[in-house]
Design a protein around this motif. Structure first.
Motif, PDB file in Angstrom:
ATOM      1  N   UNK A  45       0.821  -1.202   0.000  1.00 20.89           N
ATOM      2  CA  UNK A  45       0.000   0.000   0.000  1.00 20.89           C
ATOM      3  C   UNK A  45       0.860   1.259   0.000  1.00 20.89           C
ATOM      4  N   UNK A  46       1.958   1.233   0.762  1.00 16.02           N
ATOM      5  CA  UNK A  46       2.853   2.390   0.792  1.00 16.02           C
ATOM      6  C   UNK A  46       3.496   2.612  -0.574  1.00 16.02           C
ATOM      7  N   UNK A  47       3.895   1.522  -1.250  1.00 17.04           N
ATOM      8  CA  UNK A  47       4.487   1.625  -2.577  1.00 17.04           C
ATOM      9  C   UNK A  47       3.472   2.194  -3.569  1.00 17.04           C
ATOM     10  N   UNK A  48       2.202   1.743  -3.462  1.00 19.48           N
ATOM     11  CA  UNK A  48       1.150   2.258  -4.335  1.00 19.48           C
ATOM     12  C   UNK A  48       0.924   3.741  -4.105  1.00 19.48           C
ATOM     13  N   UNK A  49       1.034   4.169  -2.854  1.00 14.77           N
ATOM     14  CA  UNK A  49       0.869   5.592  -2.533  1.00 14.77           C
ATOM     15  C   UNK A  49       1.929   6.439  -3.232  1.00 14.77           C
ATOM     16  N   UNK A  75      13.846   6.066   0.435  1.00 12.02           N
ATOM     17  CA  UNK A  75      12.845   6.040   1.503  1.00 12.02           C
ATOM     18  C   UNK A  75      12.401   4.609   1.803  1.00 12.02           C
ATOM     19  N   UNK A  76      12.320   3.764   0.761  1.00  9.08           N
ATOM     20  CA  UNK A  76      11.944   2.377   0.978  1.00  9.08           C
ATOM     21  C   UNK A  76      12.959   1.631   1.830  1.00  9.08           C
ATOM     22  N   UNK A  77      14.256   1.820   1.518  1.00  5.12           N
ATOM     23  CA  UNK A  77      15.298   1.166   2.312  1.00  5.12           C
ATOM     24  C   UNK A  77      15.260   1.624   3.763  1.00  5.12           C
ATOM     25  N   UNK A  78      15.101   2.928   3.968  1.00  5.60           N
ATOM     26  CA  UNK A  78      15.048   3.450   5.332  1.00  5.60           C
ATOM     27  C   UNK A  78      13.832   2.957   6.089  1.00  5.60           C
ATOM     28  N   UNK A  79      12.677   2.890   5.403  1.00 10.10           N
ATOM     29  CA  UNK A  79      11.454   2.435   6.064  1.00 10.10           C
ATOM     30  C   UNK A  79      11.560   0.964   6.461  1.00 10.10           C
ATOM     31  N   UNK A  80      12.146   0.135   5.593  1.00 15.23           N
ATOM     32  CA  UNK A  80      12.310  -1.284   5.926  1.00 15.23           C
ATOM     33  C   UNK A  80      13.234  -1.446   7.136  1.00 15.23           C
ATOM     34  N   UNK A  81      14.337  -0.677   7.151  1.00 14.06           N
ATOM     35  CA  UNK A  81      15.280  -0.774   8.271  1.00 14.06           C
ATOM     36  C   UNK A  81      14.617  -0.360   9.585  1.00 14.06           C
ATOM     37  N   UNK A  82      13.872   0.750   9.551  1.00 14.35           N
ATOM     38  CA  UNK A  82      13.191   1.225  10.762  1.00 14.35           C
ATOM     39  C   UNK A  82      12.119   0.231  11.210  1.00 14.35           C
ATOM     40  N   UNK A  83      11.371  -0.310  10.262  1.00 11.23           N
ATOM     41  CA  UNK A  83      10.283  -1.236  10.610  1.00 11.23           C
ATOM     42  C   UNK A  83      10.831  -2.489  11.275  1.00 11.23           C
ATOM     43  N   UNK A  84      11.858  -3.085  10.683  1.00  9.19           N
ATOM     44  CA  UNK A  84      12.433  -4.302  11.269  1.00  9.19           C
ATOM     45  C   UNK A  84      13.030  -4.016  12.649  1.00  9.19           C
ATOM     46  N   UNK A  85      13.640  -2.828  12.789  1.00 12.46           N
ATOM     47  CA  UNK A  85      14.185  -2.461  14.099  1.00 12.46           C
ATOM     48  C   UNK A  85      13.070  -2.312  15.126  1.00 12.46           C
TER      49      UNK A  85
END
Length: 280
Positions: A45-49, A75-85
């Protein structure tokens, strides 16, 4: 003493909630099959946005797909890193991991966004120095350079690491234990809690955060106000030039009229004696 008191109070609260039929998320609630399904759905959904945001840009200023990918992939790389953390950190606290994940996420989306903005503006300021052009977010050269994109990706991930360290230190304050006691208290079902903290809230917050952050990361075109002011300035200069030409033409016309009137007067004065001489 304080740690024992807080731990006892939290345990009593959890037992009270369980006795009332209100279960808490388990330690692996965020990482089971249902939790991972919600995380993949949220990422889609975020990618579609972000795709929709590109089509909302003015056609004359719309980024190419390559530039769009360079901007959004950071932004995608940063969001994945933050989410997993956040998923990992939520399981390290005592108590409900769903609650801790939601608190971390909301802090990342508010205080973290401020840190990202400051970091991007600082990098753009440093990029004015010779040899530092690659860290100017959104600027990849002509043709676009993958080296500049990779440099900016690494820099953005470093910014996200700074954000996560800052938020984690902020989470060590004692008053967060009081917040966790009531933040998800009205939600009775465990799966509803997981959906609330992993999909419903992140979807709306991420939609706003991704939109704003993408504006930070993309190369800014000249603003509409600046273009209008420049056009007005050009029109003003043309108008002044036109008035100057009209004024010169008017002066020239007046001079010509004065010359012709002087000639007429001169001819009139010379014709009178000639006429009198002929008559006499």
């Amino acid at each position: 003493m304080d740690d024992n008191y807080n731990y006892t109070r939290i345990t009593i609260m959890q037992n009270s909630l369980k006795s009332n039929g209100i279960p808490h998320c388990s330690k692996d609630a965020l990482t089971d099959v249902f939790g991972w399904f919600l995380q993949v759905l949220l990422a889609s959904l975020a990618f579609t946005c972000l795709i929709a945001k590109r089509f909302c840009e003015p056609y004359a200023e719309r980024r190419s797909w390559l530039i769009w990918f360079y901007d959004t992939s950071k932004q995608g790389m940063g969001a994945i890193a933050i989410h997993l953390a956040n998923v990992w950190i939520a399981g390290q606290y005592k108590g409900d991991p769903c609650t801790w994940y939601l608190i971390n996420f909301l802090l990342d989306s508010s205080l973290g966004l401020l840190i990202i903005f400051i970091g991007i503006r600082l990098s753009q300021y440093l990029a004015k120095n010779p040899g530092w052009e690659a860290i100017h977010f959104g600027e990849y050269g002509k043709p676009p350079s993958s080296n500049a994109w990779m440099t900016q990706c690494c820099l953005y991930v470093c910014l996200m690491i700074i954000v996560k360290i800052s938020i984690t230190l902020f989470m060590q304050l004692d008053f967060w234990d009081n917040v966790t006691d009531f933040i998800l208290f009205p939600i009775p079902d465990t799966r509803v809690k997981v959906a609330f903290v992993m999909l419903i809230v992140p979807f709306f917050v991420n939609m706003l955060m991704f939109w704003v952050t993408d504006n930070f990361l993309m190369l800014k075109a000249p603003s509409k106000r600046r273009r209008i002011s420049s056009e007005e300035s050009l029109l003003k200069r043309v108008h002044i030039k036109y008035r100057s030409i009209k004024k010169k033409q008017k002066i020239h016309k007046d001079d010509m009229e004065n010359v012709s009137s002087d000639d007429d007067e001169l001819l009139g004065t010379e014709s009178v004696p000639v006429t009198r001489a002929i008559l006499s």
